[in-house]
Design a protein around this motif. Structure first.
Motif, PDB file in Angstrom:
ATOM      1  N   SER A   1       9.463  51.895  14.721  1.00  0.00           N
ATOM      2  CA  SER A   1      10.307  52.440  13.654  1.00  0.00           C
ATOM      3  C   SER A   1      11.609  51.648  13.692  1.00  0.00           C
ATOM      4  O   SER A   1      12.044  51.184  14.756  1.00  0.00           O
ATOM      5  N   TRP A   2      12.216  51.488  12.527  1.00  0.00           N
ATOM      6  CA  TRP A   2      13.433  50.662  12.406  1.00  0.00           C
ATOM      7  C   TRP A   2      14.444  51.448  11.588  1.00  0.00           C
ATOM      8  O   TRP A   2      14.150  51.826  10.443  1.00  0.00           O
ATOM      9  N   GLN A   3      15.578  51.756  12.189  1.00  0.00           N
ATOM     10  CA  GLN A   3      16.640  52.406  11.430  1.00  0.00           C
ATOM     11  C   GLN A   3      17.814  51.426  11.316  1.00  0.00           C
ATOM     12  O   GLN A   3      18.577  51.228  12.279  1.00  0.00           O
ATOM     13  N   PRO A   4      17.982  50.825  10.143  1.00  0.00           N
ATOM     14  CA  PRO A   4      19.015  49.792  10.001  1.00  0.00           C
ATOM     15  C   PRO A   4      20.442  50.315  10.183  1.00  0.00           C
ATOM     16  O   PRO A   4      21.308  49.599  10.673  1.00  0.00           O
ATOM     17  N   ARG A   5      20.719  51.574   9.791  1.00  0.00           N
ATOM     18  CA  ARG A   5      22.097  52.081   9.911  1.00  0.00           C
ATOM     19  C   ARG A   5      22.435  52.506  11.331  1.00  0.00           C
ATOM     20  O   ARG A   5      23.574  52.865  11.629  1.00  0.00           O
ATOM     21  N   ALA A   6      21.455  52.528  12.215  1.00  0.00           N
ATOM     22  CA  ALA A   6      21.719  52.908  13.603  1.00  0.00           C
ATOM     23  C   ALA A   6      22.410  51.756  14.329  1.00  0.00           C
ATOM     24  O   ALA A   6      22.542  50.667  13.781  1.00  0.00           O
ATOM     25  N   GLY A   7      22.839  52.003  15.568  1.00  0.00           N
ATOM     26  CA  GLY A   7      23.503  50.925  16.303  1.00  0.00           C
ATOM     27  C   GLY A   7      24.170  51.405  17.565  1.00  0.00           C
ATOM     28  O   GLY A   7      23.619  52.252  18.282  1.00  0.00           O
ATOM     29  N   VAL A   8      25.366  50.882  17.819  1.00  0.00           N
ATOM     30  CA  VAL A   8      26.119  51.247  19.028  1.00  0.00           C
ATOM     31  C   VAL A   8      27.592  51.410  18.664  1.00  0.00           C
ATOM     32  O   VAL A   8      28.036  50.937  17.615  1.00  0.00           O
TER      33      VAL A   8
ATOM     34  N   LEU B   1      29.761  60.722   9.762  1.00  0.00           N
ATOM     35  CA  LEU B   1      31.125  60.712  10.317  1.00  0.00           C
ATOM     36  C   LEU B   1      31.404  59.397  11.047  1.00  0.00           C
ATOM     37  O   LEU B   1      32.488  58.827  10.938  1.00  0.00           O
ATOM     38  N   TRP B   2      30.394  58.890  11.788  1.00  0.00           N
ATOM     39  CA  TRP B   2      30.569  57.585  12.461  1.00  0.00           C
ATOM     40  C   TRP B   2      30.969  56.517  11.450  1.00  0.00           C
ATOM     41  O   TRP B   2      31.810  55.659  11.741  1.00  0.00           O
ATOM     42  N   GLU B   3      30.338  56.584  10.266  1.00  0.00           N
ATOM     43  CA  GLU B   3      30.550  55.502   9.294  1.00  0.00           C
ATOM     44  C   GLU B   3      31.989  55.444   8.801  1.00  0.00           C
ATOM     45  O   GLU B   3      32.421  54.410   8.303  1.00  0.00           O
ATOM     46  N   GLY B   4      32.745  56.543   8.939  1.00  0.00           N
ATOM     47  CA  GLY B   4      34.160  56.494   8.528  1.00  0.00           C
ATOM     48  C   GLY B   4      35.118  56.735   9.680  1.00  0.00           C
ATOM     49  O   GLY B   4      36.324  56.926   9.469  1.00  0.00           O
ATOM     50  N   LEU B   5      34.592  56.738  10.911  1.00  0.00           N
ATOM     51  CA  LEU B   5      35.399  57.233  12.036  1.00  0.00           C
ATOM     52  C   LEU B   5      36.596  56.338  12.385  1.00  0.00           C
ATOM     53  O   LEU B   5      37.698  56.846  12.645  1.00  0.00           O
ATOM     54  N   SER B   6      36.394  55.028  12.398  1.00  0.00           N
ATOM     55  CA  SER B   6      37.508  54.146  12.763  1.00  0.00           C
ATOM     56  C   SER B   6      38.673  54.323  11.794  1.00  0.00           C
ATOM     57  O   SER B   6      39.837  54.348  12.198  1.00  0.00           O
ATOM     58  N   GLN B   7      38.336  54.497  10.500  1.00  0.00           N
ATOM     59  CA  GLN B   7      39.387  54.712   9.499  1.00  0.00           C
ATOM     60  C   GLN B   7      40.012  56.085   9.703  1.00  0.00           C
ATOM     61  O   GLN B   7      41.240  56.234   9.678  1.00  0.00           O
TER      62      GLN B   7
ATOM     63  N   LEU C   1      40.276  57.950  12.379  1.00  0.00           N
ATOM     64  CA  LEU C   1      41.103  58.057  13.584  1.00  0.00           C
ATOM     65  C   LEU C   1      42.174  56.970  13.640  1.00  0.00           C
ATOM     66  O   LEU C   1      43.015  56.968  14.538  1.00  0.00           O
ATOM     67  N   ASN C   2      42.130  56.013  12.706  1.00  0.00           N
ATOM     68  CA  ASN C   2      42.981  54.827  12.770  1.00  0.00           C
ATOM     69  C   ASN C   2      42.869  54.178  14.154  1.00  0.00           C
ATOM     70  O   ASN C   2      43.856  53.848  14.812  1.00  0.00           O
ATOM     71  N   TYR C   3      41.647  54.049  14.620  1.00  0.00           N
ATOM     72  CA  TYR C   3      41.371  53.514  15.961  1.00  0.00           C
ATOM     73  C   TYR C   3      39.987  52.883  15.902  1.00  0.00           C
ATOM     74  O   TYR C   3      39.026  53.533  15.474  1.00  0.00           O
ATOM     75  N   ASN C   4      39.893  51.645  16.310  1.00  0.00           N
ATOM     76  CA  ASN C   4      38.619  50.946  16.165  1.00  0.00           C
ATOM     77  C   ASN C   4      37.617  51.412  17.234  1.00  0.00           C
ATOM     78  O   ASN C   4      37.747  51.042  18.400  1.00  0.00           O
ATOM     79  N   VAL C   5      36.641  52.207  16.819  1.00  0.00           N
ATOM     80  CA  VAL C   5      35.637  52.684  17.784  1.00  0.00           C
ATOM     81  C   VAL C   5      34.471  51.698  17.887  1.00  0.00           C
ATOM     82  O   VAL C   5      33.480  51.962  18.549  1.00  0.00           O
ATOM     83  N   MET C   6      34.619  50.572  17.228  1.00  0.00           N
ATOM     84  CA  MET C   6      33.665  49.464  17.313  1.00  0.00           C
ATOM     85  C   MET C   6      32.228  49.925  17.024  1.00  0.00           C
ATOM     86  O   MET C   6      31.287  49.599  17.747  1.00  0.00           O
ATOM     87  N   PHE C   7      32.116  50.699  15.942  1.00  0.00           N
ATOM     88  CA  PHE C   7      30.782  51.159  15.523  1.00  0.00           C
ATOM     89  C   PHE C   7      30.065  49.982  14.883  1.00  0.00           C
ATOM     90  O   PHE C   7      30.537  49.421  13.893  1.00  0.00           O
ATOM     91  N   SER C   8      28.966  49.579  15.478  1.00  0.00           N
ATOM     92  CA  SER C   8      28.248  48.380  15.031  1.00  0.00           C
ATOM     93  C   SER C   8      26.840  48.771  14.608  1.00  0.00           C
ATOM     94  O   SER C   8      25.990  49.099  15.447  1.00  0.00           O
ATOM     95  N   GLN C   9      26.604  48.747  13.295  1.00  0.00           N
ATOM     96  CA  GLN C   9      25.296  49.179  12.772  1.00  0.00           C
ATOM     97  C   GLN C   9      24.319  48.002  12.815  1.00  0.00           C
ATOM     98  O   GLN C   9      23.999  47.398  11.803  1.00  0.00           O
ATOM     99  N   ARG C  10      23.848  47.729  14.024  1.00  0.00           N
ATOM    100  CA  ARG C  10      22.981  46.571  14.235  1.00  0.00           C
ATOM    101  C   ARG C  10      21.505  46.946  14.220  1.00  0.00           C
ATOM    102  O   ARG C  10      20.647  46.123  14.510  1.00  0.00           O
ATOM    103  N   GLY C  11      21.190  48.215  13.936  1.00  0.00           N
ATOM    104  CA  GLY C  11      19.802  48.661  13.835  1.00  0.00           C
ATOM    105  C   GLY C  11      19.180  49.005  15.178  1.00  0.00           C
ATOM    106  O   GLY C  11      19.543  48.424  16.203  1.00  0.00           O
ATOM    107  N   VAL C  12      18.272  49.965  15.160  1.00  0.00           N
ATOM    108  CA  VAL C  12      17.554  50.359  16.382  1.00  0.00           C
ATOM    109  C   VAL C  12      16.057  50.322  16.108  1.00  0.00           C
ATOM    110  O   VAL C  12      15.577  50.855  15.103  1.00  0.00           O
ATOM    111  N   LEU C  13      15.338  49.667  17.021  1.00  0.00           N
ATOM    112  CA  LEU C  13      13.866  49.646  16.993  1.00  0.00           C
ATOM    113  C   LEU C  13      13.341  50.604  18.052  1.00  0.00           C
ATOM    114  O   LEU C  13      13.733  50.513  19.218  1.00  0.00           O
TER     115      LEU C  13
END
Ligand code: FAD
Ligand code: PYC
Length: 416
Positions: A174-181, A99-105, A107-119
């Motif tokens: 562990s590294w999850q590339p699709r994770a982020g903030v 749901l995060w991956e499509g959320l900004s679209q 809600l038509n609101y930029n939730v600034m989901f940034s998939q920068r990865g989590v270690l």
């Protein structure tokens, strides 16, 4: 929904915040609602949105004692990931991730989901065995993840001290590339605006002080602004959940603890991923403004004060200086705490209760922000159908009687 031109942005920048159009209404409560949601954090607002959008239930009020998104939603460090160990939890958090991956679209609101990865770092052999087991389990569930050695970790995050000199050397991660903030207040505002547009009443500065029953079933909530009748009441109040449950004589298996975080002065970009270490009790990322965002493990005592102990945050900053020696001289700007509602198995409660018409969504503890859209989505289904969403079935209160606990302490990412 209204879109703004560059010209209107410029005009508003010079307007001293006057004559701005409200992004959502400020309605007076109606006499009766189909559903009253107690708690206007991310989860409560998401629940209202999906009730309206997916179940056509729009006669809904969100009743918030403060301002929308001002609880743990405002206080969290915004890490989003889905790398949980057990199938039930992994599937729930992965539902949220999708749901995060499509959320900004959506809600038509930029939730600034940034998939920068989590270690998630490993500092000893047992950490590394646990990491391997968790990543393998994730991959079996179709969730992205890799086990990295220390050299690979260093490549992703050069700032991290991966040498043998460290007190707790980094052996891998562990590294999850699709994770982020994501941006916490944008998430609350995006859900609020979209729920309001579908007819949901957002009622702020109104505290629920009692839950009224008629012949055993829920019939509404008492508030400091009067009684509001409701066919169903759904409590989504994080650290205050036990207080609400006590209003109808229910005891939830929850403990409320302070969890704290802090941010530094803004500096130039130095870290473009998220690094977490459960073993040393600290994690760090960098916000878009440039602040280093740093968080601790929970303070071990119970409490409702929205601040933590000095020892707790000092311990975390010492750990961060060991992990990232280059940041030792960066000054800290501010620290704060939230009240997190922890369960015995570090998993949430998404459930009907023994009181007809009363539902609880709580117990997300240190890790509920990442679940916000998924939590609201499955809880809305549970309320609408008076039956758990398939992904929420394992998370009912009954598991504390049956013993089917889902122990996710290892994946919680934050010590508690
Ligand atoms: P909240 O945002 O707290 O909303 C509940 C609302 O209920 C509040 O606004 C409150 O005012 C209202 N309320 C309570 N009682 C009443 C009442 N009687 N009447 C009316 N309203 C009431 N999670 C992650 O996934 N990633 C992270 O990086 C992360 N970092 C964190 C860092 C810190 C320092 C803290 C404190 C938490 C962190 N979390 C994190 C956890 C996360 O913040 C929470 O799990 C999540 O925000 C819970 O959302 P919520 O909407 O349920 O709660
Ligand atoms: O659950 O990933 C998490 C988290 C990070 C910081 C607090 N919780």
């Amino acid at each position: 929904m209204k879109r703004y031109s560059v010209f209107s942005l410029f005009k508003h920048a010079l307007s001293h915040h006057e004559n701005w159009q409200r992004v959502w209404r400020n309605p007076k409560p109606k006499q009766v609602y189909d559903v009253v949601i107690v708690g206007g954090g991310g989860h409560g607002l998401a629940t209202a949105y999906y009730l309206a959008k997916e179940h056509g239930i729009t006669n809904v009020a969100v009743v918030e004692k403060g301002y929308l998104g001002g609880g743990n939603t405002a206080r969290n460090t915004t890490i989003v990931r889905s790398n949980y160990l057990w199938d039930e939890a992994a599937n729930l958090y992965e539902h949220a991730m999708k749901l995060w991956e499509g959320l900004s679209q959506d809600l038509n609101y930029n939730v600034m989901f940034s998939q920068r990865g989590v270690l998630n770092l490993g500092h000893n052999l047992q950490d590394m065995r646990d990491i391997e087991r968790r990543v393998n389990a994730n991959r079996l569930n179709g969730i992205d993840g890799n086990v990295l050695n220390a050299a690979q970790v260093k490549e992703i995050c050069p700032l991290l001290d991966c040498s043998d000199n460290a007190r707790y050397p980094v052996l891998g991660a562990s590294w999850q590339p699709r994770a982020g903030v994501a941006r916490h207040d944008a998430v609350a505002w995006g859900f609020a605006r979209a729920a309001d547009a579908l007819g949901v009443d957002l009622i702020q500065q109104t505290e629920v002080t009692g839950i009224r029953r008629h012949e055993g079933a829920v019939c509404g909530v008492e508030t400091n602004n009067g009684f509001i009748a409701a066919k169903k009441v759904a409590c989504v109040a994080s650290g205050n959940s036990s207080e609400l449950a006590r209003m109808v004589g229910l005891e939830l298996p929850l403990e409320s603890h302070p969890l704290q975080a802090c941010v530094s002065e803004p500096i130039k970009p130095i870290i473009d991923t998220v690094v977490m270490s459960n073993a040393v009790h600290g994690y760090m990322s960098q916000s878009d403004k440039g602040d280093l965002v740093i968080g601790a493990g929970i303070d071990s005592y119970n409490g409702y004060g929205q601040r933590g102990s000095f020892q707790g945050i000092e311990h975390t900053l010492a750990a961060i200086c060991e992990l990232f020696p280059d940041v030792r001289r960066v000054r800290m700007n501010r620290a704060w705490g939230g009240i997190v509602d922890t369960t015995p198995d570090a998993c949430p409660i998404i459930s009907k209760t023994s009181v007809p018409g009363l539902y609880f969504n709580c117990g997300w503890g240190t890790g509920g922000f990442k679940a916000t859209p998924g939590s609201g989505n499955v809880f809305a289904h549970t309320i609408a159908h008076d039956d758990p969403h398939p992904l929420a079935k394992a998370f009912t209160i009954d598991r504390f009687n049956s013993g089917f606990l889902i122990d996710e302490h290892g994946a919680a990412g934050v010590a508690h």
